[in-house]
Design an enzyme around this catalytic site. Structure first.
Site, PDB file in Angstrom:
ATOM      1  N   CYS A  57       0.874  -1.173   0.000  1.00  0.00           N
ATOM      2  CA  CYS A  57       0.000   0.000   0.000  1.00  0.00           C
ATOM      3  C   CYS A  57       0.908   1.218   0.000  1.00  0.00           C
ATOM      4  O   CYS A  57       1.675   1.420   0.953  1.00  0.00           O
ATOM      5  CB  CYS A  57      -0.911  -0.011   1.223  1.00  0.00           C
ATOM      6  SG  CYS A  57      -2.020   1.403   1.222  1.00  0.00           S
ATOM      7  N   CYS A 116      -3.143   6.885  -4.921  1.00  0.00           N
ATOM      8  CA  CYS A 116      -2.907   5.440  -4.849  1.00  0.00           C
ATOM      9  C   CYS A 116      -1.472   5.102  -5.266  1.00  0.00           C
ATOM     10  O   CYS A 116      -1.143   5.092  -6.462  1.00  0.00           O
ATOM     11  CB  CYS A 116      -3.908   4.662  -5.713  1.00  0.00           C
ATOM     12  SG  CYS A 116      -3.869   2.901  -5.352  1.00  0.00           S
TER      13      CYS A 116
HETATM   14  O1  PYC Z   1      -1.809   3.792  -2.006  1.00  0.00           O
HETATM   15  O2  PYC Z   1      -1.301   1.822  -2.794  1.00  0.00           O
HETATM   16  C1  PYC Z   1      -2.079   2.590  -2.274  1.00  0.00           C
HETATM   17  C2  PYC Z   1      -3.431   2.121  -1.902  1.00  0.00           C
HETATM   18  C3  PYC Z   1      -3.960   0.891  -2.151  1.00  0.00           C
HETATM   19  C4  PYC Z   1      -5.242   0.901  -1.620  1.00  0.00           C
HETATM   20  C5  PYC Z   1      -5.465   2.131  -1.058  1.00  0.00           C
HETATM   21  N1  PYC Z   1      -4.333   2.864  -1.234  1.00  0.00           N
END
Ligand code: PYC
Length: 310
Positions: free
Chosen positions: A87, A237
């Site tokens: 994550c 993300c």
């Molecule tokens: O930042 O990799 C990330 C992530 C995955 C799910 C929520 N954030």
């Protein structure tokens, strides 16, 4: 039972790091320990991130003793429905949390995850740059049919989790549109499942990333990422940005030394780049996190909802 946690957010996306009171998962590789967590302690996951102590958008991070003592920590990330490989926003939040606790200083910190080691560099500015696991495109220009009969094309890529990346120029990737974006992404996910389209070795593609133009001209792209439990990522993300970076690199649109500025649906930004090592694409993702709270969660066995809702 008391569980000590530190909460933070990275570009609007929350992370809850479990500091003490978590299950003892023993020793050995982090992916084995993640299976022990899943099989023997799943109620702990639900207690920590689900209502009434958490919410669908919260990502939990269980600290584990690392296999290699030179690493700062091991970590297993989890969410409202299960467990993550890596994550990115969570790792940025984790490093800022460890700094807040006085456990790390500016510099490089190796962190073990179930899908491999990553490095979190705490910069003097307070920002964190992560060097992610090797990322790659598994399949290009894959066609998926939605229930409506519409055909959508996208790439399957790995960035520490599995993503299906789709160009979505039709609607703005803004908070005003999150309901229709989530519905569309969920349709794509169902279409992938029905068609049996997977990542490597049959792995489920549990993140859908819609990509559009940035709203700020200094940035390069904007995304909407639907997470496995139905919530969207408020941050750009980290693993989704890594998957995108791998595709850009493979298409010759990004070279070593270039920067890709990825906006999230709420407008927060990660700066990303790439280096290659032994033919592998290693993305870097840089962003900021802020501690939002320190808490002692009470897990009272008499509480009918001690294991959370959902
Ligand atoms: O930042 O990799 C990330 C992530 C995955 C799910 C929520 N954030």
């Amino acid at each position: 039972m008391i569980v000590e946690v530190v909460d933070s957010h990275t570009g609007g996306e929350p992370t809850r790091v479990v500091i003490s009171g978590g299950p003892d998962l023993g020793t050995g590789p982090l992916d084995d320990r993640r299976e022990r967590f899943r099989n023997d302690h799943d109620s702990f996951r639900r207690s920590i991130v689900n209502e009434p102590r958490g919410s669908g958008v919260l990502v939990g991070a269980l600290l584990c003793p690392p296999v290699n003592p030179s690493a700062a920590t091991g970590v297993i990330f989890f969410n409202n429905v299960g467990y993550l490989g890596m994550c990115g926003h969570g790792t940025i939040g984790l490093v800022v949390t460890l700094a807040h606790l006085g456990r790390v200083a500016p510099g490089d910190h190796r962190i073990e995850t179930p899908v491999g080691d990553v490095t979190g560099t705490l910069l003097d500015s307070g920002e964190v740059c992560i060097e992610n696991v090797a990322s790659y495109r598994h399949a290009r220009d894959v066609e998926v049919e939605l229930e409506s009969g519409e055909l959508v094309r996208g790439d399957v890529a790995w960035g520490g989790n599995w993503f299906f990346l789709v160009d979505e120029p039709q609607q703005e990737l803004t908070p005003a549109n999150v309901d229709s974006l989530a519905a569309r992404a969920a349709q794509i996910r169902r279409g992938l499942e029905q068609a049996g389209i997977t990542g490597a070795n049959g792995a489920e593609i549990d993140h859908i990333e819609l990509i559009g133009p940035p709203l700020q001209e200094e940035n390069d792209g904007r995304n909407f990422v639907l997470c496995p439990g139905g919530e969207y990522d408020r941050s750009p993300c980290g693993t989704g940005t890594s998957a995108k970076i791998a595709c850009l690199y493979e298409d010759g649109h990004l070279a070593e030394g270039d920067t890709w500025r990825q906006e999230s649906t709420v407008g927060s930004v990660f700066s990303a780049g790439v280096r290659t090592h032994d033919g592998e694409i290693i993305p870097t993702v840089q962003g900021s996190a802020y501690v939002t709270g320190e808490a002692r969660l009470v897990l009272d066995p008499a509480d009918p909802f001690v294991a959370g809702l959902g």
